[in-house]
Design an enzyme around this catalytic site. Structure first.
Site, PDB file in Angstrom:
ATOM      1  N   LYS A 134      -5.228   3.126  -4.499  1.00 41.39           N
ATOM      2  CA  LYS A 134      -6.086   4.155  -3.896  1.00 41.39           C
ATOM      3  C   LYS A 134      -6.053   5.356  -4.823  1.00 41.39           C
ATOM      4  O   LYS A 134      -4.970   5.805  -5.214  1.00 41.39           O
ATOM      5  CB  LYS A 134      -5.556   4.579  -2.523  1.00 41.39           C
ATOM      6  CG  LYS A 134      -5.727   3.532  -1.454  1.00 41.39           C
ATOM      7  CD  LYS A 134      -5.116   3.985  -0.142  1.00 41.39           C
ATOM      8  CE  LYS A 134      -5.324   2.911   0.918  1.00 41.39           C
ATOM      9  NZ  LYS A 134      -4.529   3.165   2.130  1.00 41.39           N
ATOM     10  N   ASP A 141       0.863  -1.189   0.000  1.00 40.50           N
ATOM     11  CA  ASP A 141       0.000   0.000   0.000  1.00 40.50           C
ATOM     12  C   ASP A 141       0.898   1.237   0.000  1.00 40.50           C
ATOM     13  O   ASP A 141       1.101   1.860  -1.040  1.00 40.50           O
ATOM     14  CB  ASP A 141      -0.941  -0.049   1.210  1.00 40.50           C
ATOM     15  CG  ASP A 141      -1.903   1.134   1.227  1.00 40.50           C
ATOM     16  OD1 ASP A 141      -1.858   1.956   0.298  1.00 40.50           O
ATOM     17  OD2 ASP A 141      -2.710   1.259   2.170  1.00 40.50           O
TER      18      ASP A 141
END
Ligand SMILES: [Mg+2]
Length: 390
Positions: A271, A247
């Site tokens: 994201k 991430d």
């Protein structure tokens, strides 16, 4: 050729504040409210599109004030440009806003694509490929003591949600107790961990050993080492015998390619707020081409940005993990339209055009820029803010 009426006529930035039901605590710090910026983009024919910037300082240091100034700067440069050439517009955005302005990129790109697909009469998922009409999200348990984590897990079960993501990364013994408390609520839960780079590989492997001793099975471990420690990520995957997701380590295309080449992880967590819509989309295609698994998540976002992410995941298809639960943390979601539904379902099948979410006006002004916010949002006075919780 220029499409009649598809020129960008106006770009407005509207900072807002949305209170949380409780503080959102991760290894990098805590957030006590969602301070974001909505973007309203109008085309020459009057079609409007909406986007959202959701900077999260605890995650990557981005701030509402930084997002606001980046949106204003890059938004001005789009005036008069053709939205039909949306890919060229999104590439310009990446040049205008290099690293460190992911939230502003996301907000402007989302608003442009929302406006363009509304004008075209297409749901946004169709632009991304139209593979599916829905996705199903997990729900997160933050760094809570075991009793509170168990209570949160019971609420999650009551929502019909079967996958629980648990924040870890401060202390392996405390973390193991939290995870065990959640697992005890329902042995059928699928458990995901996220250390938010709070641990090195040694602590992450220690936590996995403790969990194995308690009989808890982990389906995915997100960011179990520092962002730059790709060897550490690989080590946790290999020695911990668990799929590892990048991430914080994934900030754009170059990381996606590098992580894939190094076989450092088995899943990429995309994201929109890290890199904007176009680069997130490209990372999804890189992951597919490299045989890596796909996950999509967010910062703390309203249903507008979360629904946009759901369109990307549904449109491209093949996402194994969907982590789009943060509207649940808002006392009042300022977005109206597609919602996090029963069982974590984002049902996009009834969206006729665009994202299918618009902000409710007037907004509660954010602190990024109080004076212009009040004018832009059409509100006369700024409400008093409660003191931040410790
Ligand atoms: Mg994460």
């Amino acid at each position: 050729m220029r499409s009649a009426g598809a020129g960008v006529a106006a770009v407005d930035a509207l900072p807002f504040r949305a209170e949380l039901t409780e503080s959102f605590e991760i290894a990098g710090g805590a957030a006590h409210a969602h301070e974001g910026v909505f973007v309203r983009l109008r085309l020459a024919d009057g079609t409007e599109g909406w986007g959202e910037a959701a900077p999260l300082a605890a995650f990557n240091g981005e701030t509402p004030a930084g997002a606001l100034s980046a949106i204003r700067r890059a938004g001005r440069a789009w005036l008069g440009r053709d939205a039909a050439a949306w890919r060229a517009r999104l590439e310009e955005l990446e040049e205008a806003l290099p690293r460190g302005a992911g939230a502003a990129r996301a907000a402007l790109g989302m608003a442009l694509l929302d406006a363009w697909t509304r004008r075209a009469g297409l749901p946004l998922r169709a632009l991304f490929g139209g593979a599916r009409t829905s996705v199903t999200s997990d729900v997160t348990v933050t760094l809570l003591p075991p009793d509170a984590a168990a209570a949160a897990a019971r609420r999650i079960r009551a929502l019909g949600v079967r996958t629980v993501k648990i924040k870890v990364g401060r202390d392996p013994a405390d973390d193991a107790a939290r995870v065990a408390a959640v697992a005890a609520v329902d042995p059928g839960f699928t458990l995901l961990l996220d250390a938010n780079q709070g641990y090195g590989p040694r602590e992450s492997l220690d936590l996995l050993r403790r969990l194995r001793a308690k009989g808890a099975r982990v389906a995915l471990f997100e960011q179990p080492a520092r962002a730059g420690d790709w060897d550490g990520l690989a080590r946790v995957g290999r020695l911990g015998r668990v799929p590892v997701a990048a991430d914080e380590s994934l900030r754009g295309r170059a990381d996606a390619l590098g992580l894939a080449r190094a076989r450092a992880v088995s899943v990429l967590n995309l994201k929109l707020m890290k890199m904007g819509v176009l680069e997130a989309w490209d990372c999804a295609l890189i992951a597919r081409a490299a045989g890596l698994g796909l996950m999509i998540g967010g910062m703390i976002e309203t249903s507008l940005a979360m629904a946009c992410a759901a369109h990307l995941a549904a449109g491209v298809g093949g996402f194994q993990v969907v982590d789009l639960d943060t509207p649940l943390w808002l006392k009042r979601d300022p977005g109206r339209g597609v919602r996090f539904g029963r069982g974590g379902l984002y049902d996009l099948s009834r969206v006729r055009a665009g994202i299918g979410v618009v902000p409710r006006l007037p907004l509660i002004p954010g602190r990024a820029d109080a004076s212009t916010t009040a004018a832009a949002a059409g509100t006369a006075r700024r409400p008093r803010r409660p003191p931040p919780r410790a």
